[in-house]
Design a protein around this motif. Structure first.
Motif, PDB file in Angstrom:
ATOM      1  N   ALA A   1       0.816  -1.218   0.000  1.00 20.94           N
ATOM      2  CA  ALA A   1       0.000   0.000   0.000  1.00 20.94           C
ATOM      3  C   ALA A   1       0.847   1.264   0.000  1.00 20.94           C
ATOM      4  N   HIS A   2       2.156   1.129   0.309  1.00 22.82           N
ATOM      5  CA  HIS A   2       3.035   2.301   0.379  1.00 22.82           C
ATOM      6  C   HIS A   2       3.873   2.479  -0.887  1.00 22.82           C
ATOM      7  N   TYR A   3       3.720   1.581  -1.843  1.00 23.46           N
ATOM      8  CA  TYR A   3       4.431   1.655  -3.124  1.00 23.46           C
ATOM      9  C   TYR A   3       5.940   1.892  -2.938  1.00 23.46           C
ATOM     10  N   PRO A   4       6.610   1.007  -2.205  1.00 23.32           N
ATOM     11  CA  PRO A   4       8.050   1.214  -1.985  1.00 23.32           C
ATOM     12  C   PRO A   4       8.850   0.967  -3.264  1.00 23.32           C
ATOM     13  N   LYS A   5      10.025   1.596  -3.351  1.00 28.48           N
ATOM     14  CA  LYS A   5      10.922   1.361  -4.476  1.00 28.48           C
ATOM     15  C   LYS A   5      11.770   0.128  -4.179  1.00 28.48           C
ATOM     16  N   LYS A   6      12.109  -0.593  -5.229  1.00 26.65           N
ATOM     17  CA  LYS A   6      12.815  -1.858  -5.039  1.00 26.65           C
ATOM     18  C   LYS A   6      14.186  -1.655  -4.397  1.00 26.65           C
ATOM     19  N   ASN A   7      14.847  -0.504  -4.697  1.00 26.16           N
ATOM     20  CA  ASN A   7      16.179  -0.291  -4.125  1.00 26.16           C
ATOM     21  C   ASN A   7      16.141  -0.083  -2.608  1.00 26.16           C
ATOM     22  N   GLN A   8      14.938   0.139  -2.060  1.00 30.30           N
ATOM     23  CA  GLN A   8      14.817   0.276  -0.608  1.00 30.30           C
ATOM     24  C   GLN A   8      14.931  -1.061   0.112  1.00 30.30           C
ATOM     25  N   PHE A   9      14.893  -2.151  -0.660  1.00 28.71           N
ATOM     26  CA  PHE A   9      14.963  -3.498  -0.084  1.00 28.71           C
ATOM     27  C   PHE A   9      16.326  -4.154  -0.285  1.00 28.71           C
ATOM     28  N   THR A  10      17.314  -3.391  -0.767  1.00 28.47           N
ATOM     29  CA  THR A  10      18.602  -3.998  -1.117  1.00 28.47           C
ATOM     30  C   THR A  10      19.237  -4.735   0.055  1.00 28.47           C
ATOM     31  N   ASP A  11      19.363  -4.057   1.187  1.00 32.14           N
ATOM     32  CA  ASP A  11      19.992  -4.680   2.360  1.00 32.14           C
ATOM     33  C   ASP A  11      19.133  -5.810   2.917  1.00 32.14           C
ATOM     34  N   LEU A  12      17.820  -5.621   2.901  1.00 37.32           N
ATOM     35  CA  LEU A  12      16.912  -6.660   3.388  1.00 37.32           C
ATOM     36  C   LEU A  12      17.003  -7.902   2.501  1.00 37.32           C
ATOM     37  N   GLN A  13      17.128  -7.681   1.208  1.00 37.60           N
ATOM     38  CA  GLN A  13      17.234  -8.799   0.276  1.00 37.60           C
ATOM     39  C   GLN A  13      18.521  -9.597   0.529  1.00 37.60           C
ATOM     40  N   GLN A  14      19.603  -8.892   0.827  1.00 38.26           N
ATOM     41  CA  GLN A  14      20.862  -9.567   1.132  1.00 38.26           C
ATOM     42  C   GLN A  14      20.733 -10.401   2.408  1.00 38.26           C
ATOM     43  N   LEU A  15      20.097  -9.832   3.429  1.00 34.94           N
ATOM     44  CA  LEU A  15      19.868 -10.575   4.668  1.00 34.94           C
ATOM     45  C   LEU A  15      18.997 -11.794   4.402  1.00 34.94           C
ATOM     46  N   ALA A  16      17.958 -11.618   3.597  1.00 30.82           N
ATOM     47  CA  ALA A  16      17.048 -12.724   3.284  1.00 30.82           C
ATOM     48  C   ALA A  16      17.774 -13.856   2.579  1.00 30.82           C
ATOM     49  N   GLN A  17      18.646 -13.507   1.648  1.00 29.13           N
ATOM     50  CA  GLN A  17      19.397 -14.528   0.928  1.00 29.13           C
ATOM     51  C   GLN A  17      20.303 -15.315   1.881  1.00 29.13           C
ATOM     52  N   HIS A  18      20.922 -14.615   2.809  1.00 30.27           N
ATOM     53  CA  HIS A  18      21.812 -15.263   3.776  1.00 30.27           C
ATOM     54  C   HIS A  18      21.018 -16.200   4.699  1.00 30.27           C
ATOM     55  N   VAL A  19      19.888 -15.731   5.180  1.00 31.20           N
ATOM     56  CA  VAL A  19      19.058 -16.534   6.088  1.00 31.20           C
ATOM     57  C   VAL A  19      18.487 -17.753   5.376  1.00 31.20           C
ATOM     58  N   ARG A  20      18.073 -17.558   4.142  1.00 31.73           N
ATOM     59  CA  ARG A  20      17.549 -18.672   3.358  1.00 31.73           C
ATOM     60  C   ARG A  20      18.608 -19.769   3.228  1.00 31.73           C
ATOM     61  N   GLY A  21      19.864 -19.366   3.024  1.00 32.67           N
ATOM     62  CA  GLY A  21      20.950 -20.336   2.940  1.00 32.67           C
ATOM     63  C   GLY A  21      21.181 -21.065   4.254  1.00 32.67           C
ATOM     64  N   LEU A  22      21.078 -20.326   5.367  1.00 37.43           N
ATOM     65  CA  LEU A  22      21.248 -20.957   6.681  1.00 37.43           C
ATOM     66  C   LEU A  22      20.191 -22.032   6.916  1.00 37.43           C
ATOM     67  N   LEU A  23      18.945 -21.728   6.576  1.00 34.10           N
ATOM     68  CA  LEU A  23      17.869 -22.694   6.783  1.00 34.10           C
ATOM     69  C   LEU A  23      18.101 -23.940   5.938  1.00 34.10           C
ATOM     70  N   ARG A  24      18.484 -23.749   4.689  1.00 32.72           N
ATOM     71  CA  ARG A  24      18.737 -24.900   3.820  1.00 32.72           C
ATOM     72  C   ARG A  24      19.879 -25.757   4.365  1.00 32.72           C
ATOM     73  N   GLU A  25      20.953 -25.099   4.812  1.00 32.01           N
ATOM     74  CA  GLU A  25      22.100 -25.837   5.347  1.00 32.01           C
ATOM     75  C   GLU A  25      21.744 -26.557   6.646  1.00 32.01           C
ATOM     76  N   ALA A  26      20.895 -25.945   7.460  1.00 31.49           N
ATOM     77  CA  ALA A  26      20.469 -26.601   8.701  1.00 31.49           C
ATOM     78  C   ALA A  26      19.675 -27.869   8.404  1.00 31.49           C
ATOM     79  N   LEU A  27      18.790 -27.802   7.418  1.00 32.38           N
ATOM     80  CA  LEU A  27      18.006 -28.985   7.049  1.00 32.38           C
ATOM     81  C   LEU A  27      18.900 -30.062   6.437  1.00 32.38           C
TER      82      LEU A  27
END
Length: 260
Positions: free
Chosen positions: A140-166
């Motif tokens: 609803a706030h129409y954010p720009k994609k570049n505002q998620f750059t750091d969050l996307q990097q964190l998400a990618q790292h966490v996703r890898g941790l979960l896969r490696e844990a499994l």
């Protein structure tokens, strides 16, 4: 479903779990009751099935968040019941094994590790649902994609941790479990960086507060997923080595394992 965990058996042309040989030859001793062996194998396989479902939920929630995909976010929320129902079913089967089989030693550690692991997986599913709700609000706030750059990097790292844990759970791989625990330190650093950054944005421009708060809530969910992935690895070490490494530094854990 984590198809990599299954291989085709040429004898019957059926897909069978790759963990079977590990379970029989390395991770569990045989029992007089073959049904008991099958029950233990079954709960472990079902944990991995639950893990695959949770991993898919996290993946979809992250995509919905970054792409502001409301439809995908709503699907993540709707599918959370599948995670909950599977967790309850596995927990009930573990209770059944404890009551009727009265497992001891390594078998008991397996059942305890499964019970703890499915609890963390269910809570990871809850974090995915929270991120999906944030994704709906963010759209609803129409954010720009570049505002998620750091969050996307964190998400990618966490996703890898979960896969490696499994993967560590599937193979009962202590070394990989320790690597995940170590890598979580980097996740914590990335999370703290995002929090500081968003606080700065809010101080500089009050209009950014709604967006910044949603990004902070999402980062918090990702950080918690990383923590719970580490928990799963702790249960792997507990099952394999009989050591409870909670509240112990990773350096002390490595030293203890080398001595053994």
């Amino acid at each position: 479903m984590r198809t990599a965990l299954f291989v085709e058996n040429p004898a019957n042309n059926r897909a069978e779990p790759i963990m079977t040989s590990l379970f029989d030859s390395e991770n569990l001793h045989h029992h007089i009751s073959k049904q008991y062996d099958q029950e233990l194998l079954d709960i472990r396989n079902r944990v991995l099935t639950l893990g695959g479902l949770v991993e898919a939920q996290v993946e979809s929630a992250i995509t919905a968040l970054i792409e502001c995909d409301v439809e995908l976010a709503e699907r993540v929320i709707a599918d959370d019941y599948r995670v909950n129902s599977m967790e309850v079913a596995i927990d009930e089967d573990c209770t059944h094994i404890l009551a009727l089989r009265q497992p001891a030693a390594r078998d008991l550690r397996l059942v305890v590790a499964v019970i703890k692991t499915i609890t963390d997986l269910e809570r990871i599913g809850d974090e995915a649902k929270r991120m999906a709700r944030v994704a709906i609000d963010l759209a609803a706030h129409y954010p720009k994609k570049n505002q998620f750059t750091d969050l996307q990097q964190l998400a990618q790292h966490v996703r890898g941790l979960l896969r490696e844990a499994l993967d560590a759970f599937a193979r009962i791989d202590v070394d990989e479990a320790l690597r995940v625990v170590q890598e979580d330190r980097q996740v914590d650093c990335e999370y703290e960086s995002i929090m500081r950054q968003q606080i700065t944005y809010m101080m500089e421009d009050p209009r950014s507060i709604p967006l910044a708060l949603n990004i902070m809530w999402s980062a918090r969910s990702l950080e918690r997923i990383g923590d719970r992935s580490c928990n799963i690895c702790e249960y792997v070490i507990y099952y394999a080595k009989g050591k409870n490494i909670r509240h112990i530094s990773i350096e002390q854990v490595q030293a203890d394992l080398r001595r053994n």
